[in-house]
Scaffold this active site. Structure first.
Site, mmCIF file in Angstrom:
data_model
loop_
_atom_site.group_PDB
_atom_site.id
_atom_site.type_symbol
_atom_site.label_atom_id
_atom_site.label_comp_id
_atom_site.label_asym_id
_atom_site.label_seq_id
_atom_site.Cartn_x
_atom_site.Cartn_y
_atom_site.Cartn_z
ATOM 1 N N LYS A 80 74.844 -16.342 -54.514
ATOM 2 C CA LYS A 80 74.485 -15.156 -53.709
ATOM 3 C C LYS A 80 75.431 -15.034 -52.520
ATOM 4 C CE LYS A 80 70.482 -13.088 -51.322
ATOM 5 N NZ LYS A 80 69.067 -13.280 -50.943
ATOM 6 N N SER A 155 65.781 -9.769 -52.370
ATOM 7 C CA SER A 155 67.132 -9.397 -52.060
ATOM 8 C C SER A 155 68.177 -10.044 -52.971
ATOM 9 C CB SER A 155 67.451 -9.775 -50.608
ATOM 10 O OG SER A 155 67.349 -11.175 -50.434
ATOM 11 N N SER A 179 62.489 -13.332 -52.111
ATOM 12 C CA SER A 179 63.744 -12.838 -52.685
ATOM 13 C C SER A 179 64.315 -13.633 -53.842
ATOM 14 C CB SER A 179 64.808 -12.753 -51.597
ATOM 15 O OG SER A 179 64.608 -11.594 -50.862
HETATM 16 N N1 GLN Z 1 61.764 -8.410 -49.328
HETATM 17 C C1 GLN Z 1 61.595 -9.272 -48.183
HETATM 18 C C2 GLN Z 1 62.276 -8.710 -46.990
HETATM 19 O O1 GLN Z 1 62.776 -7.655 -47.085
HETATM 20 C C3 GLN Z 1 62.099 -10.626 -48.517
HETATM 21 C C4 GLN Z 1 63.552 -10.785 -48.349
HETATM 22 C C5 GLN Z 1 63.974 -12.188 -48.645
HETATM 23 O O2 GLN Z 1 63.203 -12.997 -49.145
HETATM 24 N N2 GLN Z 1 65.197 -12.485 -48.291
HETATM 25 O O3 GLN Z 1 62.301 -9.299 -45.957
#
Ligand code: GLN
Length: 479
Positions: A80, A155, A179
Site C-alpha cells: 500500500k 482505504s 481499511s
Molecule cells: N474508513 C475509515 C476512515 O475513513 C477507515 C480508514 C482506515 O482504516 N484507514 O477513517
C-alpha cells in the site's frame, strides 16, 4: 506460466523447488501481467521493476547455493502506498507527496525483503488512508475486479484489488478503522488486522497513530498467516511495538477447532440486511458443524463507536498532517509570505477529505472542546475495549459481519460522508480495542458480490483467529 493470477505462496515455493520457473522468470511474468491488467482497475500507482528484479536475482542465487530463500522467497507482493519503500515513490494517494521518495524502508517492508519477497509495486489507496471506497485517492478510484463499476472498499482498496485480480500473490495494507477488513470483504479475499503493536508502524505514514495497523491481504488464510509471520514482532524503531513472542501460525492454525467457544455480538446483527446476514448465518452453521459452540454475547457500547472513532482519528490526523507544510519534503505552492505559502500548499495539495478531517480534528482538540469531545471519546474508547475483554472472558473468538452491505457502486456514497462513515460500523471497534481481527470470504450475495465474515480474538491471540479461519476455509466456507 499462465496460472500467475491464482498462485499461492506454497505454489511459488513448489515451482521454485521443482524448477518449473525461476524467481526471475516469475517476476517478469508477474510484472507483465500486472502492467497489462492495471488499466482495468487502477490498483497500482507504481511498479518497482528494478527492486523486484534485483530481489528475484537474489532468490535465484540463494536457491542455486542450496540456501533457504525465506518464507516469502520469490513471492510477488504489492505494498500500500502509505508504507515507505526506499527509493520508490510513496505518495499516500496524495498530490502532497507526488514526488516523495523515502530514504528508508518501513520495518514491515524490510522484513518482507528479508523473507525473500519480491515487491512488484505500490497499491493505490485513499489519500492518507482516509476513506472507505478508495474514491479519495488523488490518482483516481480503484475499480473492484469482481464488478468493475463498484468500489473495492477502502482505504486499502488497491491492496485488496491486486490480490483479487491476481496481479500480486499477497499484499500489505493498513487499517485504522477497517481499511484492511472492509476491502478484503468487498473483493472476496482474506484480510488481517493484527493486534495493535504486533507489527511495527515504523515507516507507515501516520494517519491516527493510536489506531494504525499494518496487515496482510491474501487469497487464502495460510498465505495471510505467512505474511504476518514475516513482518510481526518487536521493533526497536517503534516504541509501541510489542515484545510478545510471535507464534508459529502455520502450526497453530492447523490445531482442531472442535469445542472452541464463539461469541456472536448481538448488536452486530440488529437490522442487518438478509443479503449479508444470510451468508454470515450460513458461515456460523459451518462453524457449528465443525464442533464450535456458539453463543450470543453483547458489546453494549457499539452504538457509540462511530462517533468515538471519528473524534479520535480526526484529532490524531490533524496533528499528524501538520507536517505537510511545503517546507520539507512535500509539494509547495509559492506565496508572498510564509503563511501564504503554508495555506496555499495545504489548500492546493490536500484533497477534500483530508481538509474535512483536519478541520474536525482541530476543532475537537481546541480549548473548550477538548474535554467535551476528545477526552470523552477516549473514555468511550476504554468502554468499547472493555466490552471486548468482557465478552472474550467466556469465548475464544467473536464472529460478525465485516460490513453492513457489499461493494457499492462508484459514486454512490461519495457525496454523503455520513453514509460513507457508516460503512465502518462493524470494523472500527476492533481498531479502537486494539485486538486482532480479520475478514475471511463467506460466499456471495444473490447479486454475486463477495461477503466477508469477521473474526475477532483477544490481544495477541492471532493463532486462535487463524485456527478458526483456516478450519472454515478448509471446510469449504460458504458457497
Ligand atoms: N474508513 C475509515 C476512515 O475513513 C477507515 C480508514 C482506515 O482504516 N484507514 O477513517
Amino acid at each position: 506460466m499462465n496460472e500467475v493470477a491464482s498462485l499461492t505462496i506454497a505454489q511459488v515455493r513448489e515451482g521454485l523447488r521443482a524448477k518449473t520457473f525461476s524467481a526471475v522468470e516469475l517476476t517478469a511474468e508477474a510484472l507483465r501481467f500486472a502492467e497489462a491488467e492495471n488499466p482495468k482497475t487502477n490498483a497500482y500507482l507504481a511498479f518497482s521493476r528494478e527492486m523486484a528484479e534485483s530481489a528475484a536475482r537474489d532468490v535465484d542465487a540463494k536457491l542455486a547455493r542450496g540456501e533457504d530463500p525465506g518464507i516469502l522467497g520469490g513471492v510477488p507482493v504489492a505494498v500500500k502506498d502509505v508504507i515507505s519503500t526506499k527509493g520508490v515513490v510513496t505518495t499516500c494517494g496524495s498530490k502532497m507527496l507526488e514526488r516523495y521518495v523515502p530514504p528508508y524502508d518501513a520495518t514491515a517492508v524490510e522484513r518482507l525483503k528479508a523473507a525473500g519477497a519480491v515487491i512488484v509495486g505500490k497499491a493505490n489507496c485513499d489519500e492518507f488512508a482516509m476513506g472507505s471506497s478508495n474514491e479519495n485517492s488523488a490518482y483516481g478510484p480503484v475499480r473492484n475486479p469482481v464488478a468493475l463499476d463498484r468500489v473495492p472498499g477502502g482505504s486499502s482498496g488497491g491492496s485488496a484489488a491486486v490480490v483479487a485480480q491476481g496481479t500480486a500473490v499477497v499484499s500489505l495494507g493498513s487499517d485504522t478503522g477497517g481499511s484492511i477488513r472492509q476491502p478484503a470483504s468487498f473483493c472476496g479475499v482474506v484480510g488481517v488486522t493484527p493486534t495493535y503493536g504486533r507489527v511495527s508502524r515504523y515507516g507507515l505514514v501516520a494517519f491516527a497513530s493510536s489506531l494504525d495497523h499494518i496487515g496482510p491481504f491474501a487469497r487464502n488464510v495460510s498465505d495471510a498467516a505467512s505474511v504476518l509471520q514475516a513482518i510481526a514482532g518487536r521493533d526497536e524503531l517503534d516504541a509501541t511495538s510489542a515484545f510478545a513472542p510471535v507464534d508459529d501460525y502455520q502450526v497453530e492454525m492447523r490445531k482442531p477447532v472442535k469445542g472452541m467457544k464463539i461469541g456472536i455480538p448481538k448488536e452486530y446483527f440488529e437490522g442487518l440486511a438478509a443479503e449479508t446476514g444470510d451468508k454470515i448465518h450460513a458461515g456460523l452453521d459451518v462453524l457449528r458443524r465443525l464442533g464450535c459452540e456458539i453463543k450470543e454475547v453483547s458489546l453494549p457500547h457499539t452504538p457509540y463507536a462511530i462517533s468515538c472513532y471519528y473524534i479520535i482519528c480526526t484529532a490524531e490526523a490533524s496533528s499528524n498532517l501538520a507536517r505537510y507544510d511545503g517546507v520539507r519534503y512535500t509539494a509547495r505552492a509559492e506565496g508572498a509570505s510564509l503563511t501564504e505559502m503554508y495555506s496555499k500548499t495545504r489548500g492546493e495539495f490536500f484533497g477534500m477529505e483530508c481538509k474535512r478531517r483536519i478541520m474536525l480534528g482541530t476543532y475537537v482538540l481546541s480549548h473548550g472542546y477538548y474535554d467535551a469531545y476528545y477526552l470523552k471519546a477516549q473514555k468511550v474508547r476504554t468502554l468499547i475495549a472493555s466490552d471486548y475483554s468482557n465478552a472474550l472472558k467466556d469465548v475464544d473468538a467473536l464472529v460478525a459481519p465485516v460490513s453492513p452491505f457489499p461493494a457499492f457502486k462508484i459514486g454512490e456514497k461519495i457525496a454523503d460522508p455520513m453514509q460513507m462513515y457508516l460503512s465502518d460500523i462493524y470494523t472500527i471497534t476492533g481498531d479502537l480495542a486494539g485486538i486482532p481481527c480479520m475478514s475471511v470470504p463467506c460466499g456471495l450475495t444473490p447479486g454475486g458480490l463477495p461477503v466477508g465474515m469477521q473474526i475477532f480474538a483477544g490481544h495477541f491471540q492471532e493463532s486462535a483467529m487463524f485456527r478458526l479461519a483456516y478450519a472454515f476455509e478448509q471446510a469449504g466456507g460458504v458457497a
